[in-house]
Design a protein around this motif. Sequence first.
Motif, PDB file in Angstrom:
ATOM      1  N   VAL A  38       0.633  -1.961   4.552  1.00  0.00           N
ATOM      2  CA  VAL A  38       1.711  -2.904   4.842  1.00  0.00           C
ATOM      3  C   VAL A  38       2.725  -2.904   3.698  1.00  0.00           C
ATOM      4  CG1 VAL A  38       2.271  -5.323   5.298  1.00  0.00           C
ATOM      5  CG2 VAL A  38       0.105  -4.391   6.107  1.00  0.00           C
ATOM      6  N   ALA A  39       4.001  -2.703   4.054  1.00  0.00           N
ATOM      7  CA  ALA A  39       5.103  -2.792   3.079  1.00  0.00           C
ATOM      8  C   ALA A  39       6.392  -2.839   3.890  1.00  0.00           C
ATOM      9  CB  ALA A  39       5.094  -1.604   2.124  1.00  0.00           C
ATOM     10  N   ARG A  40       7.535  -2.909   3.231  1.00  0.00           N
ATOM     11  CA  ARG A  40       8.785  -3.027   3.984  1.00  0.00           C
ATOM     12  C   ARG A  40       9.363  -1.663   4.360  1.00  0.00           C
ATOM     13  NH1 ARG A  40      11.563  -6.497  -0.536  1.00  0.00           N
ATOM     14  NH2 ARG A  40      10.470  -4.803  -1.567  1.00  0.00           N
ATOM     15  N   PHE A  69      -7.029 -10.353  -4.656  1.00  0.00           N
ATOM     16  CA  PHE A  69      -5.702 -10.762  -5.147  1.00  0.00           C
ATOM     17  C   PHE A  69      -5.406  -9.950  -6.390  1.00  0.00           C
ATOM     18  CE2 PHE A  69      -7.433 -14.483  -2.970  1.00  0.00           C
ATOM     19  CZ  PHE A  69      -6.427 -14.743  -2.064  1.00  0.00           C
ATOM     20  N   VAL A  70      -4.257  -9.292  -6.417  1.00  0.00           N
ATOM     21  CA  VAL A  70      -3.910  -8.513  -7.601  1.00  0.00           C
ATOM     22  C   VAL A  70      -2.994  -9.350  -8.479  1.00  0.00           C
ATOM     23  CG1 VAL A  70      -2.858  -6.410  -8.469  1.00  0.00           C
ATOM     24  CG2 VAL A  70      -4.193  -6.353  -6.356  1.00  0.00           C
ATOM     25  N   SER A  71      -3.562  -9.852  -9.565  1.00  0.00           N
ATOM     26  CA  SER A  71      -2.780 -10.658 -10.490  1.00  0.00           C
ATOM     27  C   SER A  71      -2.258  -9.740 -11.594  1.00  0.00           C
ATOM     28  CB  SER A  71      -3.652 -11.785 -11.043  1.00  0.00           C
ATOM     29  OG  SER A  71      -2.960 -12.585 -11.950  1.00  0.00           O
ATOM     30  N   SER A  72      -2.436 -10.112 -12.852  1.00  0.00           N
ATOM     31  CA  SER A  72      -1.897  -9.332 -13.965  1.00  0.00           C
ATOM     32  C   SER A  72      -2.422  -9.949 -15.249  1.00  0.00           C
ATOM     33  CB  SER A  72      -0.373  -9.429 -13.923  1.00  0.00           C
ATOM     34  OG  SER A  72       0.187  -8.982 -15.142  1.00  0.00           O
ATOM     35  N   VAL A 105       6.694  -4.800   7.280  1.00  0.00           N
ATOM     36  CA  VAL A 105       7.028  -6.224   7.342  1.00  0.00           C
ATOM     37  C   VAL A 105       7.270  -6.742   5.930  1.00  0.00           C
ATOM     38  CG1 VAL A 105       4.684  -7.140   7.115  1.00  0.00           C
ATOM     39  CG2 VAL A 105       6.353  -8.427   8.429  1.00  0.00           C
ATOM     40  N   ASP A 106       8.111  -7.768   5.836  1.00  0.00           N
ATOM     41  CA  ASP A 106       8.259  -8.464   4.555  1.00  0.00           C
ATOM     42  C   ASP A 106       7.207  -9.569   4.535  1.00  0.00           C
ATOM     43  OD1 ASP A 106       8.878 -10.103   2.446  1.00  0.00           O
ATOM     44  OD2 ASP A 106      11.050  -9.976   2.739  1.00  0.00           O
ATOM     45  N   ILE A 107       6.174  -9.403   3.713  1.00  0.00           N
ATOM     46  CA  ILE A 107       5.046 -10.346   3.741  1.00  0.00           C
ATOM     47  C   ILE A 107       5.415 -11.740   3.247  1.00  0.00           C
ATOM     48  CG2 ILE A 107       3.037  -8.816   3.571  1.00  0.00           C
ATOM     49  CD1 ILE A 107       3.642  -9.758   0.389  1.00  0.00           C
ATOM     50  N   GLY A 135       0.804  -1.227   0.000  1.00  0.00           N
ATOM     51  CA  GLY A 135       0.000   0.000   0.000  1.00  0.00           C
ATOM     52  C   GLY A 135       0.831   1.267   0.000  1.00  0.00           C
ATOM     53  N   SER A 136       2.165   1.125  -0.025  1.00  0.00           N
ATOM     54  CA  SER A 136       2.995   2.337   0.062  1.00  0.00           C
ATOM     55  C   SER A 136       3.316   2.926  -1.306  1.00  0.00           C
ATOM     56  CB  SER A 136       4.285   2.020   0.815  1.00  0.00           C
ATOM     57  OG  SER A 136       5.093   1.145   0.054  1.00  0.00           O
ATOM     58  N   SER A 137       2.967   2.203  -2.370  1.00  0.00           N
ATOM     59  CA  SER A 137       3.248   2.794  -3.684  1.00  0.00           C
ATOM     60  C   SER A 137       2.365   2.208  -4.788  1.00  0.00           C
ATOM     61  CB  SER A 137       4.741   2.646  -4.028  1.00  0.00           C
ATOM     62  OG  SER A 137       4.974   1.572  -4.907  1.00  0.00           O
TER      63      SER A 137
HETATM   64  N1  LIG Z   1       2.343  -1.780 -12.599  1.00  0.00           N
HETATM   65  C1  LIG Z   1       1.815  -2.557 -13.516  1.00  0.00           C
HETATM   66  O1  LIG Z   1       1.794  -2.252 -14.728  1.00  0.00           O
HETATM   67  C2  LIG Z   1       1.206  -3.850 -13.131  1.00  0.00           C
HETATM   68  C3  LIG Z   1       1.254  -4.301 -11.823  1.00  0.00           C
HETATM   69  N2  LIG Z   1       0.664  -5.478 -11.447  1.00  0.00           N
HETATM   70  C4  LIG Z   1       0.707  -5.952 -10.063  1.00  0.00           C
HETATM   71  O2  LIG Z   1       0.153  -4.970  -9.214  1.00  0.00           O
HETATM   72  C5  LIG Z   1       0.805  -4.974  -7.970  1.00  0.00           C
HETATM   73  C6  LIG Z   1       1.300  -3.567  -7.653  1.00  0.00           C
HETATM   74  O3  LIG Z   1       2.142  -3.165  -8.693  1.00  0.00           O
HETATM   75  P1  LIG Z   1       2.827  -1.733  -8.714  1.00  0.00           P
HETATM   76  O4  LIG Z   1       1.861  -0.734  -8.221  1.00  0.00           O
HETATM   77  O5  LIG Z   1       3.444  -1.546 -10.031  1.00  0.00           O
HETATM   78  O6  LIG Z   1       3.971  -1.992  -7.652  1.00  0.00           O
HETATM   79  P2  LIG Z   1       5.032  -1.031  -6.965  1.00  0.00           P
HETATM   80  O7  LIG Z   1       6.357  -1.602  -7.282  1.00  0.00           O
HETATM   81  O8  LIG Z   1       4.769   0.406  -7.216  1.00  0.00           O
HETATM   82  O9  LIG Z   1       4.709  -1.323  -5.434  1.00  0.00           O
HETATM   83  C7  LIG Z   1       4.917  -2.533  -4.864  1.00  0.00           C
HETATM   84  C8  LIG Z   1       4.479  -2.445  -3.427  1.00  0.00           C
HETATM   85  O10 LIG Z   1       4.654  -3.709  -2.802  1.00  0.00           O
HETATM   86  C9  LIG Z   1       5.496  -3.574  -1.693  1.00  0.00           C
HETATM   87  N3  LIG Z   1       6.266  -4.797  -1.557  1.00  0.00           N
HETATM   88  C10 LIG Z   1       7.045  -5.383  -2.483  1.00  0.00           C
HETATM   89  N4  LIG Z   1       7.612  -6.485  -1.998  1.00  0.00           N
HETATM   90  C11 LIG Z   1       7.183  -6.616  -0.730  1.00  0.00           C
HETATM   91  C12 LIG Z   1       7.409  -7.548   0.308  1.00  0.00           C
HETATM   92  N5  LIG Z   1       8.221  -8.595   0.130  1.00  0.00           N
HETATM   93  N6  LIG Z   1       6.806  -7.378   1.502  1.00  0.00           N
HETATM   94  C13 LIG Z   1       5.990  -6.332   1.695  1.00  0.00           C
HETATM   95  N7  LIG Z   1       5.729  -5.413   0.757  1.00  0.00           N
HETATM   96  C14 LIG Z   1       6.312  -5.542  -0.439  1.00  0.00           C
HETATM   97  C15 LIG Z   1       6.344  -2.349  -1.995  1.00  0.00           C
HETATM   98  O11 LIG Z   1       6.856  -1.723  -0.852  1.00  0.00           O
HETATM   99  P3  LIG Z   1       8.339  -2.080  -0.268  1.00  0.00           P
HETATM  100  O12 LIG Z   1       9.243  -2.223  -1.441  1.00  0.00           O
HETATM  101  O13 LIG Z   1       8.668  -0.936   0.642  1.00  0.00           O
HETATM  102  O14 LIG Z   1       8.164  -3.348   0.495  1.00  0.00           O
HETATM  103  C16 LIG Z   1       5.306  -1.465  -2.637  1.00  0.00           C
HETATM  104  O15 LIG Z   1       4.492  -0.866  -1.662  1.00  0.00           O
HETATM  105  C17 LIG Z   1       1.900  -6.007  -8.067  1.00  0.00           C
HETATM  106  O16 LIG Z   1       1.449  -7.219  -7.483  1.00  0.00           O
HETATM  107  C18 LIG Z   1       2.121  -6.163  -9.558  1.00  0.00           C
HETATM  108  O17 LIG Z   1       2.605  -7.426  -9.872  1.00  0.00           O
HETATM  109  C19 LIG Z   1       0.018  -6.232 -12.385  1.00  0.00           C
HETATM  110  C20 LIG Z   1      -0.058  -5.842 -13.695  1.00  0.00           C
HETATM  111  C21 LIG Z   1       0.535  -4.644 -14.176  1.00  0.00           C
END
Ligand SMILES: NC(=O)C1=CN([C@@H]2O[C@H](COP(=O)(O)OP(=O)(O)OC[C@H]3O[C@@H](n4cnc5c(N)ncnc54)[C@H](OP(=O)(O)O)[C@@H]3O)[C@@H](O)[C@H]2O)C=CC1
Length: 336
Positions: free
Chosen positions: A89-91, A197-200, A119-121, A67-69
């Motif tokens: 939740v994010a790291r 669930f966010v797939s792709s 947390v690292d999920i 949720g942080s980005s």
């Molecule tokens: N962007 C796109 O075009 C597409 C994205 N998606 C999916 O959508 C979702 C979001 O994508 P997007 O917005 O681009 O992602 P971002 O890379 O912008 O954000 C990813 C988020 O997940 C967190 N994160 C990553 N790894 C972990 C971890 N191990 N534990 C906890 N938090 C974690 C990051 O925070 P931190 O690094 O601080 O942990 C960050 O908040 C993903 O699942 C992606 O596969 C699907 C299709 C297309």
Amino acid sequence: MSSEEGLSSTITDWLFLNSWWLLLPFVMLLVVAAFIVAFVLLLYMISPLISPKPLKLNGAHVVVTGGSSGIGKCIAIECYRQGAFITLVARDEAKLLQAKKELEKFAINDKQVVLCISVDISSEYSQVESVIKQAQEKLGPVDMLVNCAGMAVSGRFEEMEVDRFKKLMEVNYLGSVYPTRAVITTMKERRMGRIMFVSSQAGQIGLFGYTAYSPSKFALRGLAESLQMELPYTGPLETKLISETSGVCQPDQVAKIIVRDAVQGNFNSSVGPDGYMLSALTCGMSPVTSITEGLQQIVTMGLFRTIALFYLGSFDSIVRRCMIQREQSKAANKRE
Ligand SMILES: NC(=O)C1=CN([C@@H]2O[C@H](COP(=O)(O)OP(=O)(O)OC[C@H]3O[C@@H](n4cnc5c(N)ncnc54)[C@H](OP(=O)(O)O)[C@@H]3O)[C@@H](O)[C@H]2O)C=CC1
Ligand SMILES: CCCCCCCCCCCCCCCC(=O)[C@@H](N)CO
């Protein structure tokens, strides 16, 4: 007067005695149309049975992993604007705090809270579980869990570092299993909630360069479908009964078919009529390895989907029956 009668009777004679079959296509069309109308009406009548009640976001507790980005942050903002309490939740803590600040601009009342947990999920279930507990203590039971944390890596299969395959399964797949597992019991008890669930698109079709990413997103689809079927209640009995609806095949039979298909260079291999239907139905964007295969898929898709809906209905009734039986035997045990 008499000449008019003569004329109309000639027309009727002509229609019904000589060329009545000219009307046949119209009659058939009418019958088909009537069936379609009746079918659609029936569908609307049973729609309350299959459509869930909408969730009220105002005052709800929404947990967003990742949720942080990116998309996760936008989902959190959208829910917050509708009055939800949010746990991000994010790291990375700095990124979390930054996102919290952004969210708070969209508050619609002064009771709303944004909680951040780092947390690292994907690392360990116990850690994720305690994070969810923490969130529930502060903001109450989770009404909606959004599994959005994920990462992507691309490259040719043979050039990809081998540990990337493990990493992506851990983050994209297990990273959605753990939070889900941590909220599911309470959700079932309360008989309400949502899990996202966010797939792709790469979770629906395999794509060049995504041999590590794509499977981890396909896995989410399997998880979501299986989980959806378990929702009313569950035990191994349901699994057994549902599995029995598919024919049992002897391993040597299966092996023969798979080897034959592999030798022929077929992309897909299936066993039995249900296996065949399932393959055609879920072919999606799979490649074809023969003209007949493609033609069969095109022609049967709608029919197989119709049959599939009946299968789903029968699975549903198995799950319901087991639930009722279980509750009855529980009640009987209490009486004893
Ligand atoms: N962007 C796109 O075009 C597409 C994205 N998606 C999916 O959508 C979702 C979001 O994508 P997007 O917005 O681009 O992602 P971002 O890379 O912008 O954000 C990813 C988020 O997940 C967190 N994160 C990553 N790894 C972990 C971890 N191990 N534990 C906890 N938090 C974690 C990051 O925070 P931190 O690094 O601080 O942990 C960050 O908040 C993903 O699942 C992606 O596969 C699907 C299709 C297309
Ligand atoms: C009727 C048929 C319609 C066919 C449409 C096919 C479209 C294919 C495009 C697929 C692009 C997938 C990108 C995924 C990127 C992703 O998940 C990112 N996280 C990776 O960085």
